[in-house]
Write an enzyme that holds these catalytic residues in place. Structure first.
Site, PDB file in Angstrom:
ATOM      1  N   HIS A  11     -12.420 -19.931 -35.881  1.00  0.00           N
ATOM      2  CA  HIS A  11     -11.940 -19.122 -34.747  1.00  0.00           C
ATOM      3  C   HIS A  11     -11.103 -17.928 -35.244  1.00  0.00           C
ATOM      4  CE1 HIS A  11      -9.303 -22.274 -35.860  1.00  0.00           C
ATOM      5  NE2 HIS A  11      -8.526 -22.274 -34.821  1.00  0.00           N
ATOM      6  N   ILE A  58      -8.667 -16.025 -43.456  1.00  0.00           N
ATOM      7  CA  ILE A  58      -9.867 -15.917 -44.290  1.00  0.00           C
ATOM      8  C   ILE A  58     -11.066 -16.324 -43.439  1.00  0.00           C
ATOM      9  CG2 ILE A  58     -11.014 -16.729 -46.376  1.00  0.00           C
ATOM     10  CD1 ILE A  58      -8.172 -17.144 -47.566  1.00  0.00           C
ATOM     11  N   ARG A 115      -5.641  -8.196 -52.435  1.00  0.00           N
ATOM     12  CA  ARG A 115      -4.693  -7.423 -51.618  1.00  0.00           C
ATOM     13  C   ARG A 115      -3.258  -7.943 -51.752  1.00  0.00           C
ATOM     14  NH1 ARG A 115      -9.605  -7.167 -50.005  1.00  0.00           N
ATOM     15  NH2 ARG A 115     -10.461  -5.548 -48.656  1.00  0.00           N
ATOM     16  N   PHE A 138       0.357 -20.967 -43.584  1.00  0.00           N
ATOM     17  CA  PHE A 138      -1.083 -21.181 -43.775  1.00  0.00           C
ATOM     18  C   PHE A 138      -1.583 -20.209 -44.855  1.00  0.00           C
ATOM     19  CE2 PHE A 138      -5.457 -21.921 -42.821  1.00  0.00           C
ATOM     20  CZ  PHE A 138      -5.508 -23.093 -42.091  1.00  0.00           C
TER      21      PHE A 138
END
Ligand code: DLZ
Length: 146
Positions: A76, A70, A115, A10
């Site tokens: 959720h 993200i 990052r 993902f």
């Protein structure tokens, strides 16, 4: 020393970069590519189970976990990030194998990409270095006398 890297598919536009950073960090530390085992999982929620399984296999001295959550894109977010962090800690405590946390939890894709840059700012590289340091520390503690 063999190291496993568990990486979530993902948001793979970010996690691929974290994986590259982790590989670079391990290579710089002298670990041959053949001693790195990469396990892909669907998302951050699945990371702890795979990390625990490979840690319990006895094949590796440490596990590096990489993923990207993200906030804006994940309703959720809190549930998945909390389950992931707690699951990783529990897996390390249960197996006594160091498992590092290279799972980004950011507000936006831009923050995540910042990052995952090439070089020392890459959080995958940081997680790989932490895993190696902990593997060496545990080996020294196990081998040390009084
Ligand atoms: C479902 C989902 C969502 C909405 N967002 C993310 C995310 O930002 N980062 C991530 O790694 N995974 C996400 N997932 C997938 C879950 O982690 C998990 O793979 C699915 O809920 C299936 O169990």
């Amino acid at each position: 020393m063999r190291i496993a890297i568990v990486v979530a598919r993902f948001n793979d536009f970010v996690t691929e970069r974290l994986l590259a950073g982790a590989r670079a960090g391990l290579a710089d530390a002298g670990l041959p590519d053949g001693d790195i085992e990469v396990l892909w999982v669907p998302g951050a929620f699945e990371i702890p189970l795979a990390a625990e399984a490979v840690a319990a296999s006895g094949r590796v001295s440490a596990v590096v976990c990489l993923g990207c959550l993200i906030k804006g894109a994940t309703p959720h977010f809190e549930y998945i990030s909390s389950a992931c962090a707690h699951g990783i800690m529990a897996a390390a405590s249960k197996t006594r194998v160091p498992i590092s946390f290279g799972v980004l939890t950011t507000n936006s894709a831009e923050e995540a990409l910042e990052r995952a840059v090439e070089g020392p700012g890459n959080k995958g590289r940081e997680a790989a270095e932490a895993a190696l340091e902990m593997a060496r520390l545990l080996a020294a503690v196990a081998g040390g006398g009084r």
